[in-house]
Design a protein around this motif. Structure first.
Motif, PDB file in Angstrom:
ATOM      1  N   SER A  33      -2.576  83.497  -8.682  1.00 35.72           N
ATOM      2  CA  SER A  33      -1.636  83.478  -9.799  1.00 35.72           C
ATOM      3  C   SER A  33      -0.235  83.659  -9.246  1.00 35.72           C
ATOM      4  CB  SER A  33      -1.956  84.607 -10.786  1.00 35.72           C
ATOM      5  OG  SER A  33      -1.000  84.657 -11.826  1.00 35.72           O
ATOM      6  N   THR A  34       0.699  82.906  -9.771  1.00 34.84           N
ATOM      7  CA  THR A  34       2.090  83.014  -9.333  1.00 34.84           C
ATOM      8  C   THR A  34       2.746  84.215  -9.993  1.00 34.84           C
ATOM      9  OG1 THR A  34       2.225  80.629  -9.065  1.00 34.84           O
ATOM     10  CG2 THR A  34       4.312  81.832  -9.219  1.00 34.84           C
ATOM     11  N   GLY A  35       3.459  84.993  -9.200  1.00 37.72           N
ATOM     12  CA  GLY A  35       4.147  86.170  -9.710  1.00 37.72           C
ATOM     13  C   GLY A  35       5.639  85.926  -9.852  1.00 37.72           C
ATOM     14  N   ALA A  36       6.415  86.899  -9.402  1.00 33.94           N
ATOM     15  CA  ALA A  36       7.873  86.798  -9.482  1.00 33.94           C
ATOM     16  C   ALA A  36       8.380  86.037  -8.265  1.00 33.94           C
ATOM     17  CB  ALA A  36       8.486  88.193  -9.544  1.00 33.94           C
ATOM     18  N   THR A  37       8.859  84.838  -8.460  1.00 30.25           N
ATOM     19  CA  THR A  37       9.289  84.015  -7.333  1.00 30.25           C
ATOM     20  C   THR A  37      10.809  83.893  -7.232  1.00 30.25           C
ATOM     21  OG1 THR A  37       8.987  82.026  -8.672  1.00 30.25           O
ATOM     22  CG2 THR A  37       7.150  82.706  -7.279  1.00 30.25           C
ATOM     23  N   THR A  38      11.493  83.855  -8.350  1.00 35.38           N
ATOM     24  CA  THR A  38      12.951  83.733  -8.295  1.00 35.38           C
ATOM     25  C   THR A  38      13.587  85.114  -8.157  1.00 35.38           C
ATOM     26  OG1 THR A  38      13.328  83.933 -10.679  1.00 35.38           O
ATOM     27  CG2 THR A  38      12.797  81.738  -9.822  1.00 35.38           C
ATOM     28  N   ILE A  39      14.836  85.137  -7.721  1.00 39.24           N
ATOM     29  CA  ILE A  39      15.558  86.406  -7.591  1.00 39.24           C
ATOM     30  C   ILE A  39      15.652  87.099  -8.944  1.00 39.24           C
ATOM     31  CG2 ILE A  39      17.767  87.467  -7.005  1.00 39.24           C
ATOM     32  CD1 ILE A  39      16.171  86.460  -4.599  1.00 39.24           C
ATOM     33  N   ALA A  40      15.885  86.318 -10.002  1.00 38.73           N
ATOM     34  CA  ALA A  40      15.989  86.902 -11.340  1.00 38.73           C
ATOM     35  C   ALA A  40      14.665  87.514 -11.787  1.00 38.73           C
ATOM     36  CB  ALA A  40      16.439  85.831 -12.334  1.00 38.73           C
ATOM     37  N   GLU A  41      13.550  86.834 -11.504  1.00 38.73           N
ATOM     38  CA  GLU A  41      12.233  87.363 -11.881  1.00 38.73           C
ATOM     39  C   GLU A  41      11.913  88.632 -11.107  1.00 38.73           C
ATOM     40  OE1 GLU A  41       9.985  83.164 -13.033  1.00 38.73           O
ATOM     41  OE2 GLU A  41       9.889  83.949 -10.974  1.00 38.73           O
ATOM     42  N   GLN A  42      12.255  88.650  -9.837  1.00 38.14           N
ATOM     43  CA  GLN A  42      11.996  89.845  -9.034  1.00 38.14           C
ATOM     44  C   GLN A  42      12.798  91.035  -9.557  1.00 38.14           C
ATOM     45  OE1 GLN A  42      12.509  88.844  -4.795  1.00 38.14           O
ATOM     46  NE2 GLN A  42      11.874  86.753  -5.293  1.00 38.14           N
ATOM     47  N   ALA A  43      14.050  90.786  -9.898  1.00 36.94           N
ATOM     48  CA  ALA A  43      14.898  91.858 -10.422  1.00 36.94           C
ATOM     49  C   ALA A  43      14.361  92.367 -11.752  1.00 36.94           C
ATOM     50  CB  ALA A  43      16.333  91.359 -10.586  1.00 36.94           C
ATOM     51  N   GLU A  44      13.855  91.463 -12.565  1.00 35.54           N
ATOM     52  CA  GLU A  44      13.316  91.854 -13.871  1.00 35.54           C
ATOM     53  C   GLU A  44      12.083  92.735 -13.726  1.00 35.54           C
ATOM     54  OE1 GLU A  44      11.662  89.753 -17.994  1.00 35.54           O
ATOM     55  OE2 GLU A  44      12.416  88.521 -16.331  1.00 35.54           O
ATOM     56  N   VAL A  45      11.170  92.353 -12.820  1.00 33.96           N
ATOM     57  CA  VAL A  45       9.955  93.138 -12.613  1.00 33.96           C
ATOM     58  C   VAL A  45      10.288  94.498 -12.004  1.00 33.96           C
ATOM     59  CG1 VAL A  45       7.785  93.260 -11.332  1.00 33.96           C
ATOM     60  CG2 VAL A  45       8.468  91.125 -12.427  1.00 33.96           C
ATOM     61  N   THR A  46      11.183  94.514 -11.035  1.00 34.39           N
ATOM     62  CA  THR A  46      11.583  95.785 -10.420  1.00 34.39           C
ATOM     63  C   THR A  46      12.194  96.717 -11.456  1.00 34.39           C
ATOM     64  OG1 THR A  46      11.974  94.710  -8.283  1.00 34.39           O
ATOM     65  CG2 THR A  46      12.994  96.856  -8.633  1.00 34.39           C
ATOM     66  N   ALA A  47      13.066  96.178 -12.296  1.00 35.67           N
ATOM     67  CA  ALA A  47      13.707  96.999 -13.331  1.00 35.67           C
ATOM     68  C   ALA A  47      12.700  97.496 -14.359  1.00 35.67           C
ATOM     69  CB  ALA A  47      14.808  96.194 -14.022  1.00 35.67           C
ATOM     70  N   TYR A  48      11.642  96.714 -14.585  1.00 35.81           N
ATOM     71  CA  TYR A  48      10.624  97.112 -15.562  1.00 35.81           C
ATOM     72  C   TYR A  48       9.974  98.430 -15.168  1.00 35.81           C
ATOM     73  CZ  TYR A  48       6.406  96.960 -18.427  1.00 35.81           C
ATOM     74  OH  TYR A  48       5.395  97.280 -19.314  1.00 35.81           O
ATOM     75  N   TRP A  49       9.753  98.610 -13.851  1.00 24.46           N
ATOM     76  CA  TRP A  49       9.019  99.799 -13.405  1.00 24.46           C
ATOM     77  C   TRP A  49       9.962 100.988 -13.216  1.00 24.46           C
ATOM     78  CZ3 TRP A  49       4.305 100.242 -14.539  1.00 24.46           C
ATOM     79  CH2 TRP A  49       3.483  99.117 -14.623  1.00 24.46           C
ATOM     80  N   THR A  50      10.345 101.558 -14.336  1.00 19.05           N
ATOM     81  CA  THR A  50      11.145 102.782 -14.337  1.00 19.05           C
ATOM     82  C   THR A  50      10.262 103.948 -13.923  1.00 19.05           C
ATOM     83  OG1 THR A  50      10.591 103.255 -16.631  1.00 19.05           O
ATOM     84  CG2 THR A  50      12.555 101.879 -16.227  1.00 19.05           C
ATOM     85  N   PRO A  51      10.848 105.064 -13.523  1.00 20.50           N
ATOM     86  CA  PRO A  51      10.033 106.243 -13.202  1.00 20.50           C
ATOM     87  C   PRO A  51       9.114 106.650 -14.350  1.00 20.50           C
ATOM     88  CG  PRO A  51      12.251 106.546 -12.391  1.00 20.50           C
ATOM     89  CD  PRO A  51      12.267 105.280 -13.198  1.00 20.50           C
ATOM     90  N   ASP A  52       9.591 106.540 -15.576  1.00 19.35           N
ATOM     91  CA  ASP A  52       8.759 106.907 -16.725  1.00 19.35           C
ATOM     92  C   ASP A  52       7.552 106.000 -16.849  1.00 19.35           C
ATOM     93  OD1 ASP A  52      10.305 109.050 -17.447  1.00 19.35           O
ATOM     94  OD2 ASP A  52      11.426 107.979 -18.994  1.00 19.35           O
ATOM     95  N   ARG A  53       7.758 104.681 -16.678  1.00 21.10           N
ATOM     96  CA  ARG A  53       6.630 103.758 -16.791  1.00 21.10           C
ATOM     97  C   ARG A  53       5.605 103.995 -15.682  1.00 21.10           C
ATOM     98  NH1 ARG A  53      10.280  99.138 -18.768  1.00 21.10           N
ATOM     99  NH2 ARG A  53       9.737  98.991 -20.987  1.00 21.10           N
TER     100      ARG A  53
END
Length: 319
Positions: A33-53
Motif C-alpha cells: 500500500s502506498t503511504g505518504a510519498t509527497t513532502i506535503a503528505e509526509q508533513a501532514e502525517v507527522t503533524a497528525y501524531w501529536t504527543p496526545d495522540r
C-alpha cells in the motif's frame, strides 16, 4: 476446517480458520500500500501524531472467549491443549518472561513503536529497523500494516521511543507491505509485514539508528530474545520490554515459534532475535511478536521467517 481461537497482540480476539489440504487462498490484488510519498503528505502525517495522540493510541479491547465454549472445543478435539511441561523447552541461564530492557546496545535505537490509524481509530504496534539495500526498511507484523481487508493509514515508525520521547524523530511510511498469504487470507503463519520509510532531514533510517541483521529458514527450539512496546494492561506502551529463553515450536499452527512471555497488545511486530548479544544489543532477526492463545496464557508466538518472509524482505529492501 479447524477453528483456533487466538489473540492478536494488538489486543484483538479472533477466530482463525486453518485451511485444510486443497483449500488454496485466493490470489491477492496487491501486497503493498502506498503511504505518504509527497513532502506535503509526509508533513501532514507527522503533524497528525501529536504527543496526545501517541499517548492515547491503544490496542483494541481484548475479546474474551466463554470458558464453556472453549471447553467444548477442547472436548471435541478442535483445540488440543498443551501444558508447558509437554513442550520441548530446554533449560537456559537467561529466562525472562517479561521485563524492562535496561541493557542498552543497538536494539535500543533499532526497535521502536509503530503508530497507525485503523478503521478510524489510532493504535500502536512495534517494529524494528533492519539492514537493507535502501537503508529504510522496518519489519513488523502483518496485522500492523493490514487487517480485516484494510491497509492502515497515517503509518509511522518511532525508533528508540521511551516515556513519550522520540529521540530519533518520527519516520513516515512511503509504503507498507505484507506476505501474500497474509494479504489474501490473513493466515497467521505468515503474519509478517514491512514498511519502507521516507528519509528524515535528508538522512535514511538505518544511517541514523543502525539496523539489525535478518535471517531466514532457521531451526526451531533455539535461544531467542523478543522485544516490544506492550501497551495493554499491565503495560502502558512507555517502556521497552523483552522476553528471553529457549523457544518452542507452535503446537497448533504449522511453523510458528513460541516463547514464554507476558507481553500484551502493542508489542505486535517487535523483533525476535537469534544469536542475540546482550552486551552489544545486536542479533539476527528471525520472527516478530504476533499472537497468543487464550487457552495457553503466558506464551507468545511469532511466525517462522521462511522463504515467504525472505521474498518479502528481498522485495522491500530495494523498494
Amino acid at each position: 476446517m479447524r477453528i483456533v481461537r487466538v489473540t492478536l497482540l494488538t489486543g484483538l480476539g479472533v477466530a482463525l480458520a486453518v485451511a485444510g489440504p486443497g483449500m488454496a487462498a485466493a490470489e491477492p490484488l496487491t501486497t503493498m500500500s502506498t503511504g505518504a510519498t509527497t513532502i506535503a503528505e509526509q508533513a501532514e502525517v507527522t503533524a497528525y501524531w501529536t504527543p496526545d495522540r501517541m499517548r492515547e493510541a491503544t490496542p483494541l479491547d481484548l475479546i474474551t472467549v466463554d470458558p464453556t465454549e472453549l471447553s467444548a472445543e477442547v472436548a471435541t478435539g478442535e483445540i488440543q491443549t498443551v501444558e508447558p511441561t509437554d513442550s520441548p523447552i530446554r533449560t537456559t541461564s537467561f529466562p525472562n518472561g517479561g521485563g524492562e530492557w535496561t541493557g542498552g546496545g543497538d536494539v535500543v535505537t533499532t526497535a521502536g513503536r509503530v503508530f497507525f490509524t485503523m478503521d478510524g481509530r489510532n493504535a500502536s504496534c512495534s517494529g524494528n529497523a533492519v539492514t537493507s539495500g535502501n537503508s529504510s526498511t522496518v519489519l513488523t507484523a502483518g496485522h500492523c500494516v493490514k487487517y480485516q481487508g484494510n491497509w492502515h493509514t497515517n503509518w509511522v515508525f518511532v525508533p528508540g521511543y521511551h516515556d513519550g520521547q522520540r529521540p530519533y524523530g518520527t519516520w513516515t511510511a512511503a509504503s507498507t507491505h505484507a506476505i501474500p498469504q497474509w494479504v489474501s487470507s490473513e493466515d497467521m503463519n505468515y503474519d509478517v509485514g514491512a514498511a519502507v520509510v521516507n528519509p528524515l532531514d535528508g538522512q535514511n533510517l538505518t544511517d541514523v539508528v543502525g539496523g539489525q541483521g535478518v535471517t531466514f529458514n532457521q531451526a526451531h527450539n533455539q535461544a531467542m530474545y523478543a522485544f516490544g512496546f506492550p501497551a495493554a494492561d499491565p503495560y502502558d506502551g512507555e517502556k521497552f520490554i523483552y522476553c528471553s529463553g529457549n523457544s518452542i515450536k507452535d503446537p497448533l499452527l504449522t511453523n510458528d515459534h513460541g516463547l514464554s512471555c507476558d507481553m500484551t497488545g502493542g508489542s505486535s511486530g517487535g523483533p525476535w532475535f537469534l544469536d542475540f548479544d546482550e552486551a552489544t544489543g545486536t542479533g539476527l532477526q528471525a520472527s516478530v511478536n504476533s499472537f497468543g492463545y487464550i487457552f495457553l496464557p503466558g506464551y507468545m508466538f511469532g511466525p517462522h521467517f521462511g522463504s515467504e518472509a525472505q521474498a518479502l524482505y528481498n522485495e522491500v529492501e530495494n523498494a
